[in-house]
Design an enzyme around this catalytic site. Sequence first.
Site, PDB file in Angstrom:
ATOM      1  N   MET A   6      48.533  41.604  38.804  1.00 52.44           N
ATOM      2  CA  MET A   6      49.429  40.497  37.916  1.00 52.44           C
ATOM      3  C   MET A   6      48.255  39.401  37.041  1.00 52.44           C
ATOM      4  O   MET A   6      47.092  39.720  37.483  1.00 52.44           O
ATOM      5  CB  MET A   6      49.256  39.564  39.267  1.00 52.44           C
ATOM      6  CG  MET A   6      50.312  39.908  40.157  1.00 52.44           C
ATOM      7  SD  MET A   6      52.446  40.220  39.451  1.00 52.44           S
ATOM      8  CE  MET A   6      52.747  38.429  39.021  1.00 52.44           C
ATOM      9  N   TYR A  11      46.090  33.598  41.367  1.00 48.88           N
ATOM     10  CA  TYR A  11      45.537  32.571  42.313  1.00 48.88           C
ATOM     11  C   TYR A  11      45.979  31.139  41.594  1.00 48.88           C
ATOM     12  O   TYR A  11      46.759  30.162  41.889  1.00 48.88           O
ATOM     13  CB  TYR A  11      44.810  31.996  42.592  1.00 48.88           C
ATOM     14  CG  TYR A  11      44.526  33.110  43.911  1.00 48.88           C
ATOM     15  CD1 TYR A  11      45.356  34.221  44.224  1.00 48.88           C
ATOM     16  CD2 TYR A  11      42.992  32.852  45.063  1.00 48.88           C
ATOM     17  CE1 TYR A  11      45.092  34.780  44.984  1.00 48.88           C
ATOM     18  CE2 TYR A  11      43.267  33.870  45.861  1.00 48.88           C
ATOM     19  CZ  TYR A  11      44.202  35.092  46.377  1.00 48.88           C
ATOM     20  OH  TYR A  11      43.825  35.550  47.416  1.00 48.88           O
ATOM     21  N   GLU A  53      48.591  43.108  42.668  1.00 48.95           N
ATOM     22  CA  GLU A  53      49.134  44.889  42.079  1.00 48.95           C
ATOM     23  C   GLU A  53      49.701  45.660  43.127  1.00 48.95           C
ATOM     24  O   GLU A  53      49.569  45.890  44.911  1.00 48.95           O
ATOM     25  CB  GLU A  53      47.431  45.466  42.074  1.00 48.95           C
ATOM     26  CG  GLU A  53      46.361  45.271  42.473  1.00 48.95           C
ATOM     27  CD  GLU A  53      45.138  46.056  42.355  1.00 48.95           C
ATOM     28  OE1 GLU A  53      44.885  47.114  41.755  1.00 48.95           O
ATOM     29  OE2 GLU A  53      44.131  45.875  43.773  1.00 48.95           O
TER      30      GLU A  53
HETATM   31  N1  DCP Z   1      40.274  37.254  44.808  1.00 50.52           N
HETATM   32  C1  DCP Z   1      38.970  36.505  45.007  1.00 50.52           C
HETATM   33  N2  DCP Z   1      38.052  36.883  45.299  1.00 50.52           N
HETATM   34  C2  DCP Z   1      37.854  38.007  44.985  1.00 50.52           C
HETATM   35  C3  DCP Z   1      38.378  37.938  43.603  1.00 50.52           C
HETATM   36  C4  DCP Z   1      39.883  38.220  43.467  1.00 50.52           C
HETATM   37  O1  DCP Z   1      39.798  35.699  46.423  1.00 50.52           O
HETATM   38  N3  DCP Z   1      36.065  38.362  44.645  1.00 50.52           N
HETATM   39  C5  DCP Z   1      41.911  36.471  44.306  1.00 50.52           C
HETATM   40  C6  DCP Z   1      41.973  36.277  43.256  1.00 50.52           C
HETATM   41  C7  DCP Z   1      42.742  36.310  41.744  1.00 50.52           C
HETATM   42  C8  DCP Z   1      43.564  37.674  43.294  1.00 50.52           C
HETATM   43  O2  DCP Z   1      42.952  38.160  44.132  1.00 50.52           O
HETATM   44  O3  DCP Z   1      43.592  35.807  41.923  1.00 50.52           O
HETATM   45  C9  DCP Z   1      43.330  38.709  42.231  1.00 50.52           C
HETATM   46  O4  DCP Z   1      42.430  39.354  41.722  1.00 50.52           O
HETATM   47  P1  DCP Z   1      41.615  40.101  40.405  1.00 50.52           P
HETATM   48  O5  DCP Z   1      40.743  40.628  40.578  1.00 50.52           O
HETATM   49  O6  DCP Z   1      43.216  40.440  40.218  1.00 50.52           O
HETATM   50  O7  DCP Z   1      41.862  38.924  39.311  1.00 50.52           O
HETATM   51  P2  DCP Z   1      42.761  37.654  38.785  1.00 50.52           P
HETATM   52  O8  DCP Z   1      44.363  38.619  39.381  1.00 50.52           O
HETATM   53  O9  DCP Z   1      42.672  36.636  38.947  1.00 50.52           O
HETATM   54  O10 DCP Z   1      42.488  37.892  36.687  1.00 50.52           O
HETATM   55  P3  DCP Z   1      43.186  38.897  36.311  1.00 50.52           P
HETATM   56  O11 DCP Z   1      44.039  38.763  35.274  1.00 50.52           O
HETATM   57  O12 DCP Z   1      41.534  39.360  35.710  1.00 50.52           O
HETATM   58  O13 DCP Z   1      42.903  40.619  36.592  1.00 50.52           O
END
Ligand code: DCP
Length: 642
Positions: free
Chosen positions: A19, A23, A121
Site C-alpha cells: 500500500m 496510514y 503488504e
Molecule cells: N509505519 C510505522 N512506523 C514505521 C514505519 C511504518 O508506524 N517506522 C507504519 C506507517 C506506514 C505503514 O506502517 O504507513 C506502512 O509502512 P511502509 O514502510 O510501507 O510505508 P508507507 O506505506 O507509509 O509508504 P510507502 O508508500 O513508501 O510504502
Amino acid sequence: MPIHRPAPQGSRVIAHVDMDCFYVQVEQRKKPELRGLPTAVVQYNAWKGGGLIAVGYEARKFGVKRSMRGDEAKEVCPDIQLIQVPVARGKADLKLYREAGSEVVSILSAKGRCERASIDEVYLDLTDAAELMLSEAPPETLETIEKEALKSHILGLADDGKGSEENVRRWLCRDDADHEDKLLACAAIIVAQLRIQVMEETQFTCSAGIAHNKMLAKLASAMHKPAQQTVVQTSAVKDLLASLPVKKMKQLGGKLGSSLQSDLGVKAVGDLLQFPVEKLQERYGTNTGSWLWNIARGISGEEVESRLLPKSHGCGKTFPGPQALKSISSVEHWLNQLCEELSERIQDDLDQNKRIAHTLTLHAGAFKYNEKGLGRKFPSKSCPLRYGTAKIQEDAKKLFDSGLRDFVGPHNDRWGIASLSVTASKILDIPSGTSSISSFFQDKDCHSLSSSGCDGFNNDHFPPSPSVNKICTRPVYHVQQLRPSCEEICDVHETSQQNKTFNIDVRGASPRKRKRKELGSILRYFQVSDSSTKQVVDEFTQADAPLPTSDSESYMEPDPSEHQRSNLVRNDNNDENSTHVNETTQTSTAWHLNVEDVDPSVIDELPLEIQREVRGWLCLPKRVQATKRGSDITQYFFPAKK
Ligand code: DCP
C-alpha cells in the site's frame, strides 16, 4: 538467518503488493478534505511535535521524511497537515489501520495463495491464475487491456520510440515469448485488475512488483511508487542486482550485509557473483553460503505461505529523548498498558479466529548513563504465554527484570529505557469443529496446579480471561482424532513434566491395528491401552506454566493439516468433569509398546527434552552419535550440538 531453499521445479509468478503511504491514505479516507494536501501521520508524542510515521506523497515533494519530527516537517512544509495516530492507553492505537489492511487482504486473497507480510503488504502466488489465463484467455486474445496494466514498468524493456504504453502492450501480447515471460504478462494484467478493484472497493492505491519469486517481487514493488507496478523479466535480473546495494536486500540489512561489505568488499548484490559457492559456504556456513550464491543470481525458493492473519501481535512504545523511562515504576506503568492491549488483541484473535498465541517476548531499547557509544544491548526475553491481562503483565515484568539484570550487570549502573514492546507469537490454530471458544475454558482448573519456579518464574496456571466470562485456564480439549499431531507429542512432554494429564483413546475395537496404520511419526509405536472405554475421546490438558526464558522452547510447530484431521468436541463440562478428566486419564494413560519396534533413529529426530523423556519411558540408552555429519541440511538440526 536467511534460509536457503532450493529453487522450485516449475515456473512461478509472484506479486508483492504494498500500500502507498498507508496510514496517510487511511486518514484521508476518513477525512476526504485531506486528499491532495500534504499530509503526514504522527505518533502521539508531545516532544517536538511527535515522530512522523507515514508521509503522503504530496508532502514528500517538499522534502518531508519519515525520520522527521512534526516540528521539522512544518519547517520544510508549513502547510503540512499533521494527523495524530489514534491513542488508547496513552499510546498509538493501530486498530483502524490493521482493519483497513484486512480489507485489502480479503480482496487480494481471492486470486491466489496470499500471505499477509505486514500491516500493509501482501505476497500473492499467482501461478495458477496466470496459467489459467494463459490457457483460456491469453493477453493477445484480449479485446482490451486495462490502462493500468499498460502503465506497467517492465524492467529491461527497451524503449522502441512508440510510446511506453504501446511498447508495454506489445510486450504483454508477444506470442514468441517463452513460457516464463508469458506467465509474467498474465500476472501483470491480473495484478492491474486487482489494484483497480482495491481502489474501487477501499479507495486505497497500492503498488506492486511482479516476478518469479518473492525476493524479486518485493524489490520491484518499491521501484515505482505510488500506484504503479513493476515487472521483473528474467533477462533483467542480472542488471537489477548488479547495482543493488547489499543493504537494500531483505536479510542483508544487518550484520550479514555489513560482513559482506567489510570482509568480502561486496557493495552490490551482483558483486557476489564472483565468489564460488564453496567460498561463500566456507565463510558463512552451508546454508547461508548457498543462499548468498543463489540470491546473487536472483534465485529464491521461498514459498508464499497461505496466511491471511498476522504471525504475531506486538505492542510497543518509544520514549524518545527526555521521555526515557528511568524507574521501575514507570516501566511497570507502561508495561501494564502494553500488556493490556496485547491481551485484548490475542483474546480477539482467539474469539474471532480460534488461534492461540504461545510465546510472550519482551524487547526493550535501553542505555546506560555512564556509557558512551554502543554498550551491551538489552537482551530480549521470552516465556510461554499465559492468557489474561494480569498474567501477561506479571510475566512481562519478570521478563523485564531478568533482561535488566543482564543489561545492568554487576555495577548496577543507572539506566534509561527508550523503547518497550511486548509480542505474542507462535500463534497456532485451534482445530475446527468447536461450537464456542468459551467452552474451552474451565473454571476451577486454575487453582489446581502446582507452581515451580524456573528462571524466576512461577509455573502458575492460566489466568482469568476477561472476555471469556472471567474464567481461567487454558483450553481443555476433548479431541476425536485419528492421528495425533506434532503438538500433541509435545504435550506429552509438557504435561508429564508438570504432572498433568494426557490420554489418547482410539476409536473402534481394534486400536492396535488401527494405530499401526494411521499414526505417523513416533506415536505409531505406541499402543493405546484403554480398551475398556470405547469412547471416542482424546483428552488432554495443555501445560501452561512459563518455562525458562525461551528462545529454545521445546515444543514444535504443529502441521496445520494435522489440526484439520482433529475433530474437537466441545467440553461443556464444568470443573467436576475437569476433575474427572484428570482422574480418568491418570488411571487409563498407560502406553503399551514393543520396545523392539522402536527405531532409535526416530527418537533422534525429536527435540532434546522429549528424547530424554521418551528414552526414559523406553529405557533406551542414550544413542551414541553414529552418523557422520556431512554437508547436508540435517546437520543444522538436532542433534548437532548439545
Ligand atoms: N509505519 C510505522 N512506523 C514505521 C514505519 C511504518 O508506524 N517506522 C507504519 C506507517 C506506514 C505503514 O506502517 O504507513 C506502512 O509502512 P511502509 O514502510 O510501507 O510505508 P508507507 O506505506 O507509509 O509508504 P510507502 O508508500 O513508501 O510504502
